[in-house]
Design a protein around this motif. Structure first.
Motif, PDB file in Angstrom:
ATOM      1  N   ASN A 131       0.835  -1.200   0.000  1.00 38.59           N
ATOM      2  CA  ASN A 131       0.000   0.000   0.000  1.00 38.59           C
ATOM      3  C   ASN A 131       0.868   1.247   0.000  1.00 38.59           C
ATOM      4  N   ALA A 132       1.858   1.258  -0.862  1.00 36.11           N
ATOM      5  CA  ALA A 132       2.845   2.340  -0.884  1.00 36.11           C
ATOM      6  C   ALA A 132       2.956   2.937  -2.283  1.00 36.11           C
ATOM      7  N   GLU A 133       3.076   4.257  -2.347  1.00 33.70           N
ATOM      8  CA  GLU A 133       3.315   4.992  -3.600  1.00 33.70           C
ATOM      9  C   GLU A 133       2.243   4.707  -4.660  1.00 33.70           C
ATOM     10  N   ILE A 134       1.012   4.539  -4.224  1.00 33.54           N
ATOM     11  CA  ILE A 134      -0.068   4.232  -5.176  1.00 33.54           C
ATOM     12  C   ILE A 134      -0.280   5.388  -6.144  1.00 33.54           C
ATOM     13  N   ALA A 135      -0.335   6.613  -5.639  1.00 35.06           N
ATOM     14  CA  ALA A 135      -0.551   7.763  -6.516  1.00 35.06           C
ATOM     15  C   ALA A 135       0.634   7.989  -7.440  1.00 35.06           C
ATOM     16  N   ALA A 136       1.843   7.795  -6.928  1.00 34.54           N
ATOM     17  CA  ALA A 136       3.035   8.021  -7.760  1.00 34.54           C
ATOM     18  C   ALA A 136       3.121   7.019  -8.899  1.00 34.54           C
ATOM     19  N   ALA A 137       2.633   5.803  -8.685  1.00 39.04           N
ATOM     20  CA  ALA A 137       2.719   4.770  -9.725  1.00 39.04           C
ATOM     21  C   ALA A 137       1.602   4.867 -10.752  1.00 39.04           C
ATOM     22  N   ARG A 138       0.523   5.593 -10.434  1.00 40.39           N
ATOM     23  CA  ARG A 138      -0.633   5.652 -11.332  1.00 40.39           C
ATOM     24  C   ARG A 138      -0.267   6.093 -12.752  1.00 40.39           C
ATOM     25  N   PRO A 139       0.511   7.162 -12.952  1.00 41.36           N
ATOM     26  CA  PRO A 139       0.794   7.587 -14.337  1.00 41.36           C
ATOM     27  C   PRO A 139       1.489   6.511 -15.166  1.00 41.36           C
ATOM     28  N   LEU A 140       2.358   5.715 -14.538  1.00 37.67           N
ATOM     29  CA  LEU A 140       3.054   4.678 -15.304  1.00 37.67           C
ATOM     30  C   LEU A 140       2.080   3.624 -15.801  1.00 37.67           C
ATOM     31  N   LEU A 141       1.095   3.290 -14.990  1.00 36.83           N
ATOM     32  CA  LEU A 141       0.094   2.302 -15.415  1.00 36.83           C
ATOM     33  C   LEU A 141      -0.764   2.872 -16.539  1.00 36.83           C
ATOM     34  N   LEU A 142      -1.218   4.113 -16.375  1.00 37.40           N
ATOM     35  CA  LEU A 142      -2.083   4.708 -17.393  1.00 37.40           C
ATOM     36  C   LEU A 142      -1.338   4.923 -18.712  1.00 37.40           C
ATOM     37  N   GLN A 143      -0.044   5.218 -18.640  1.00 33.52           N
ATOM     38  CA  GLN A 143       0.748   5.342 -19.868  1.00 33.52           C
ATOM     39  C   GLN A 143       0.933   3.997 -20.565  1.00 33.52           C
TER      40      GLN A 143
END
Length: 438
Positions: free
Chosen positions: A90-102
């Motif tokens: 449950n760490a860095e969820i917001a920071a990782a979001r752009p990489l998934l969406l890209q």
């Protein structure tokens, strides 16, 4: 620590999947050996405050190292493990979001395993944000597993997606009825209007006489704790010295929240066989003995029935139905275990937990800690030493061992959903057992 070093660490951390194959040389237990264990016999250094902090800090460092990789093949290769760690800790969820969406719009050109991993991340962490990117991707997903994960993600984001998906599925996969994952998906898209058969009849069903049975009562959606009961080899549910029904909290939720027919999805509903007990090499399971449950197909018909003779040559629905009371044989949800075995799922164990439940504080299932599709029981570990203080898993396994008539711990497991809200209560379980006359 560089990324190469962290990759090695990440691989070790990800051995926590329940689907990790059992390793040669793992300790196996007879019923007598299992019954002789005490919590104080078991310890796991990573559950101490110092050990857990070191593990988490290393995992978060690994996540952050992957987040800052420049665009290119190395970052693409790092994404599946990145999102596994993000979900577990449950760490860095917001920071990782752009990489998934890209990454999502490019998945049509990626291999099926990469599609599976990143679509699972979308379902687990970012369903609402991912849904607009998944619709145009859906026609490019030519294998059933990624397509099904994508469809479940769309359903999670918007229940109204069912109508559109119901039309698309047979157009894209004309032979969908021959695929276990797509069969399960279509059942979700076209749910049965029939009422669930009486649970008391399932609890009283003999399955195969003379074997103990664990019954795991769970809620639909699996977002709360269920309860495990134990029925002895004579067909009676186990009670304590005061006559109280034995119940033990148990979580059947996977971190992904995907259905049981999907890799790393929730524990499937239905019938399993139990073929023994062992100690895993998996670091998130720890040293407390697991009960080795197997799905149909994963276990041969003879192994499932605990007979030395070959028996039936192959699994079919009629064989599965022979374990069920007549009223349950036409109820599709109880066949999820059979569909999951046909889909290739395996190593879904009944086990304890060494993951810090604080990672999931505030959830409806706390202090449960979801893993990768197994049935997980809470355990208390000494913060200073990592020694086991109390274990619902050990109590459950020993209750099961004491309820059988065989040293090899052979028996059965039923996972069944109980309609209602909130955690399953002992009072509900008691009422069902009384109705079953057991």
């Amino acid at each position: 620590m560089n990324l190469r070093s962290l990759t090695v660490l990440g691989a070790a951390l990800l051995l926590a999947a329940c689907t990790t194959p059992l390793q040669p040389g793992e300790k196996r237990y007879s019923a007598a050996e299992l019954l002789a264990l005490k919590p104080a016999d078991l310890s796991w250094p990573a559950t101490s405050t110092v050990g857990e902090r070191a593990l988490r800090e290393a995992a978060v460092a690994d996540i952050r190292a992957r987040l800052v990789l420049p665009a290119g093949p190395e970052r693409e290769a790092a994404l599946p493990k990145l999102f596994d760690l993000v979900a577990q800790y449950n760490a860095e969820i917001a920071a990782a979001r752009p990489l998934l969406l890209q990454a999502l719009p490019t998945l049509g050109q990626r291999d099926a395993e990469t599609q599976r991993a990143l679509l699972t991340a979308a379902h687990t962490l970012y369903a609402t944000d991912a849904a607009p990117l998944i619709w145009p991707l859906l026609p490019q997903l030519t294998t059933s597993k990624p397509f099904a994960i994508a469809a479940y993600t769309l359903l999670q984001a918007d229940g109204a997606a069912a109508d559109r998906l119901r039309v698309m599925l047979p157009q894209q996969f004309p032979s969908w009825a021959d695929d276990a994952r797509l069969t399960a998906l279509m059942q979700r898209l076209r749910p049965s209007a029939a009422a669930q058969p009486p649970l008391a009849e399932l609890l009283a069903a003999p399955l195969r006489p003379g074997f103990p049975v664990i019954v795991s009562l769970q809620r639909p959606g699996r977002q709360v704790m269920g309860l495990a009961l134990v029925r002895d080899a004579g067909g009676r549910f186990v009670r304590d010295g005061a006559g109280q029904l034995f119940t033990s909290p148990q979580l059947a939720l996977a971190r992904s929240g995907l259905p049981g027919t999907i890799t790393n999805g929730n524990t499937p509903q239905g019938l399993f066989t139990v073929v023994g007990a062992g100690t895993a090499t998996n670091p998130n399971i720890g040293p407390t003995p697991y009960l080795h449950s197997k799905l149909p197909v994963e276990a041969t018909p003879a192994e499932f029935e605990h007979v030395p003779a070959p028996g039936a040559a192959a699994w079919d629905e009629a064989l599965y139905d022979s374990y069920l009371p007549p009223s349950w044989r036409a109820w599709p949800p109880i066949k999820e275990a059979l569909l999951s075995g046909r889909a290739g799922r395996d190593e879904l164990l009944v086990h304890g937990n060494t993951i810090n439940p604080a990672y999931y504080a505030g959830t409806t299932y706390h202090p449960g800690a979801p893993q990768q599709g197994c049935l997980v029981s809470h355990e208390d570990w000494d913060a200073a030493t990592g020694r086991l203080v109390a274990s619902r898993q050990l109590t459950l396994a020993q209750t099961y061992a004491g309820a059988g008539a065989r040293s090899d711990l052979a028996g059965y497991l039923i996972v069944v959903e109980l309609p209602g809200e909130g955690a399953v209560t002992p009072a509900e379980a008691h009422a069902l057992v009384m109705a079953a006359g057991r």
